[in-house]
Structure formats: C-alpha cells, structure tokens
Design a protein around this motif. Structure first.
Motif, PDB file in Angstrom:
ATOM      1  N   ARG A  10       2.173  11.134  -7.127  1.00  0.00           N
ATOM      2  CA  ARG A  10       3.373  10.586  -6.488  1.00  0.00           C
ATOM      3  C   ARG A  10       2.982   9.903  -5.192  1.00  0.00           C
ATOM      4  N   GLU A  11       3.431   8.647  -5.042  1.00  0.00           N
ATOM      5  CA  GLU A  11       3.164   7.879  -3.834  1.00  0.00           C
ATOM      6  C   GLU A  11       4.485   7.517  -3.176  1.00  0.00           C
ATOM      7  N   LYS A  12       4.581   7.761  -1.880  1.00  0.00           N
ATOM      8  CA  LYS A  12       5.781   7.461  -1.122  1.00  0.00           C
ATOM      9  C   LYS A  12       5.385   6.607   0.076  1.00  0.00           C
ATOM     10  N   VAL A  13       6.077   5.487   0.282  1.00  0.00           N
ATOM     11  CA  VAL A  13       5.776   4.586   1.391  1.00  0.00           C
ATOM     12  C   VAL A  13       6.326   5.191   2.683  1.00  0.00           C
ATOM     13  N   ILE A  14       5.440   5.406   3.648  1.00  0.00           N
ATOM     14  CA  ILE A  14       5.826   5.948   4.941  1.00  0.00           C
ATOM     15  C   ILE A  14       6.162   4.815   5.903  1.00  0.00           C
ATOM     16  N   LYS A  15       5.296   3.804   5.930  1.00  0.00           N
ATOM     17  CA  LYS A  15       5.441   2.723   6.900  1.00  0.00           C
ATOM     18  C   LYS A  15       4.849   1.445   6.315  1.00  0.00           C
ATOM     19  N   SER A  16       5.466   0.311   6.618  1.00  0.00           N
ATOM     20  CA  SER A  16       4.988  -0.978   6.146  1.00  0.00           C
ATOM     21  C   SER A  16       5.047  -1.966   7.310  1.00  0.00           C
ATOM     22  N   GLU A  17       3.917  -2.608   7.587  1.00  0.00           N
ATOM     23  CA  GLU A  17       3.863  -3.560   8.694  1.00  0.00           C
ATOM     24  C   GLU A  17       2.831  -4.640   8.406  1.00  0.00           C
ATOM     25  N   GLY A  18       2.892  -5.725   9.155  1.00  0.00           N
ATOM     26  CA  GLY A  18       1.943  -6.819   8.995  1.00  0.00           C
ATOM     27  C   GLY A  18       0.564  -6.419   9.478  1.00  0.00           C
ATOM     28  N   ALA A  19      -0.464  -6.849   8.757  1.00  0.00           N
ATOM     29  CA  ALA A  19      -1.838  -6.476   9.103  1.00  0.00           C
ATOM     30  C   ALA A  19      -2.470  -7.469  10.071  1.00  0.00           C
ATOM     31  N   GLY A  20      -1.876  -8.634  10.259  1.00  0.00           N
ATOM     32  CA  GLY A  20      -2.398  -9.610  11.209  1.00  0.00           C
ATOM     33  C   GLY A  20      -3.515 -10.485  10.675  1.00  0.00           C
ATOM     34  N   VAL A  21      -3.711 -10.518   9.379  1.00  0.00           N
ATOM     35  CA  VAL A  21      -4.729 -11.377   8.763  1.00  0.00           C
ATOM     36  C   VAL A  21      -4.078 -12.181   7.647  1.00  0.00           C
ATOM     37  N   LEU A  22      -4.807 -13.195   7.166  1.00  0.00           N
ATOM     38  CA  LEU A  22      -4.320 -14.028   6.067  1.00  0.00           C
ATOM     39  C   LEU A  22      -5.013 -13.648   4.764  1.00  0.00           C
TER      40      LEU A  22
END
Length: 67
Positions: A10-22
């Motif tokens: 089971r995988e649950k998303v805790i946090k999602s943000e931009g990584a700053g790369v292309l």
C-alpha cells in the motif's frame, strides 16, 4: 474456491511538490512525491518505508535521479 492475497503493498502520498528540475523526456517540470509504503503479509504489517518518487508533470514518466 477462495483466492487469498498473500502480499499487499500500500502506497499513500504524503506530500507532492516541484523538484526544481526539467524532465529529460519532454522538458516539462518534475514533481517529487513523498510516499508512505506499507508491506503486508496476510493483513499483518511487515515493512514500513518512506520513499520519494519523481514523475514528469506532463507525461507522468517515472524518473530516477543518481547522486
């Protein structure tokens, strides 16, 4: 006849943000997702890990970064 599910991840998303790369595949931004992963065997928790997964925001291509 009954089918038992022995292993369950089971995988649950805790946090999602931009990584700053292309992204190298399409040139769009990369999203870093922090995942809470639980491995269960017959409903008994065996392993608990926190992983970081990197995805392209445009094509959802999974990326691997080497340090």
């Amino acid at each position: 006849m009954t089918i038992f599910q022995v292993f369950d991840m089971r995988e649950k998303v805790i946090k999602s943000e931009g990584a700053g790369v292309l992204s190298p595949c399409c040139g769009d931004t990369v999203i870093a997702m922090l995942l809470d992963c639980n491995l269960r065997v017959f409903c008994i928790p065996i392993s608990h890990k926190t992983k970081t997964k990197y995805l392209c925001s445009n094509c959802s291509h999974s990326l691997i970064f080497k340090r």
